[in-house]
Scaffold this motif. Sequence first.
Motif, short mmCIF file in Angstrom:
data_model
loop_
_atom_site.label_atom_id
_atom_site.label_comp_id
_atom_site.label_asym_id
_atom_site.label_seq_id
_atom_site.Cartn_x
_atom_site.Cartn_y
_atom_site.Cartn_z
N THR A 219 0.85 -1.19 0.00
CA THR A 219 0.00 0.00 0.00
C THR A 219 0.89 1.24 0.00
O THR A 219 2.10 1.15 0.24
CB THR A 219 -0.92 0.03 1.23
OG1 THR A 219 -0.10 0.01 2.42
CG2 THR A 219 -1.84 -1.19 1.26
N ASP A 220 0.28 2.37 -0.25
CA ASP A 220 1.05 3.61 -0.21
C ASP A 220 1.49 3.89 1.22
O ASP A 220 0.70 3.73 2.17
CB ASP A 220 0.20 4.78 -0.72
CG ASP A 220 -0.12 4.66 -2.20
OD1 ASP A 220 0.68 4.00 -2.91
OD2 ASP A 220 -1.14 5.22 -2.64
N PRO A 221 2.74 4.29 1.40
CA PRO A 221 3.21 4.56 2.76
C PRO A 221 2.53 5.79 3.35
O PRO A 221 2.12 6.70 2.62
CB PRO A 221 4.71 4.81 2.55
CG PRO A 221 4.84 5.27 1.14
CD PRO A 221 3.78 4.51 0.38
N LYS A 222 2.38 5.79 4.67
CA LYS A 222 1.78 6.94 5.33
C LYS A 222 2.77 8.09 5.34
O LYS A 222 3.96 7.90 5.56
CB LYS A 222 1.39 6.58 6.76
CG LYS A 222 0.28 5.53 6.86
CD LYS A 222 -0.07 5.26 8.31
CE LYS A 222 -1.19 4.22 8.40
NZ LYS A 222 -1.54 3.93 9.82
N PRO A 223 2.28 9.30 5.12
CA PRO A 223 3.20 10.44 5.13
C PRO A 223 3.67 10.73 6.55
O PRO A 223 2.99 10.38 7.52
CB PRO A 223 2.34 11.58 4.57
CG PRO A 223 0.93 11.18 4.94
CD PRO A 223 0.89 9.69 4.83
N PRO A 224 4.80 11.37 6.70
CA PRO A 224 5.28 11.71 8.04
C PRO A 224 4.40 12.77 8.66
O PRO A 224 3.79 13.59 7.95
CB PRO A 224 6.70 12.25 7.77
CG PRO A 224 6.64 12.75 6.37
CD PRO A 224 5.72 11.82 5.65
N PRO A 225 4.26 12.77 9.98
CA PRO A 225 3.42 13.79 10.63
C PRO A 225 4.04 15.17 10.48
O PRO A 225 5.26 15.32 10.45
CB PRO A 225 3.42 13.34 12.10
CG PRO A 225 4.69 12.56 12.26
CD PRO A 225 4.90 11.87 10.94
N CYS A 226 3.20 16.17 10.35
CA CYS A 226 3.67 17.54 10.22
C CYS A 226 3.74 18.21 11.58
O CYS A 226 2.89 17.96 12.47
CB CYS A 226 2.75 18.35 9.32
SG CYS A 226 2.72 17.77 7.60
#
Length: 232
Positions: A219-226
């Motif tokens: 699956t698409d990786p989760k983006p890093p938290p901002c």
Amino acid sequence: MLARFASRRFLEIRQAFRQSSQASRSLSTALNYHLDTPDNNPDLPWEFSEANKQKVKEILSHYPSNYKQSAVIPLLDLAQQQHGGWLPVSAMNAVAKVIEVAPIRVYEVATFYSMFNRSKVGKYHLLVCGTTPCMIRGSREIEEALLNHLGVKRNEVTSDGLFSVGEMECMGCCVNAPMMTVADYSNGSEGYTYNYYPGTQNPKRIKSGPEGGNTTLLTDPKPPPCRDLDAC
């Protein structure tokens, strides 16, 4: 006495320099470094064609006037296309004059990138990857087979002018090692193409993926938290 010592020392240094120069010439020949030849020396006249002079102006227009030297790679590429797939030293000197730098600055670029050929090549220049992953997977044996089949040494051109064999640095596709490419110069000054051929010919593999499909990264990786910039 001091004069005799100085004279003897001078002769020793001169002899050492001669030996070093002879070794350098032998090494230069072995490594295909530039040596003046009838068709490749700085005294031969060379300039961009009228059509390419317009292209030179267009290339330079992409760079600030005080940073013309940044155009060295596209200008070398244009010169190589005009000269049938290789760069004589007089063409490199012409590029240096256009961008107003010392010729050595152009030589440094032309000798670093394997896309620039400093000696004649065939219409089809066969380039085998020489970096570690491909060597482990047999690229040296592939190169040897090509040389034996064509009856040439590395960087030599076949008598019909069609083929030559060289080495290229990493093609960025180690997963499909061993890699090779064919540089197609058959269109002359109209440009050239690189056609890449992976060593892996397994039809069950899609691109660089494993046989049977991926088992991870499904699956698409989760983006890093901002960060909360307001709290900073």
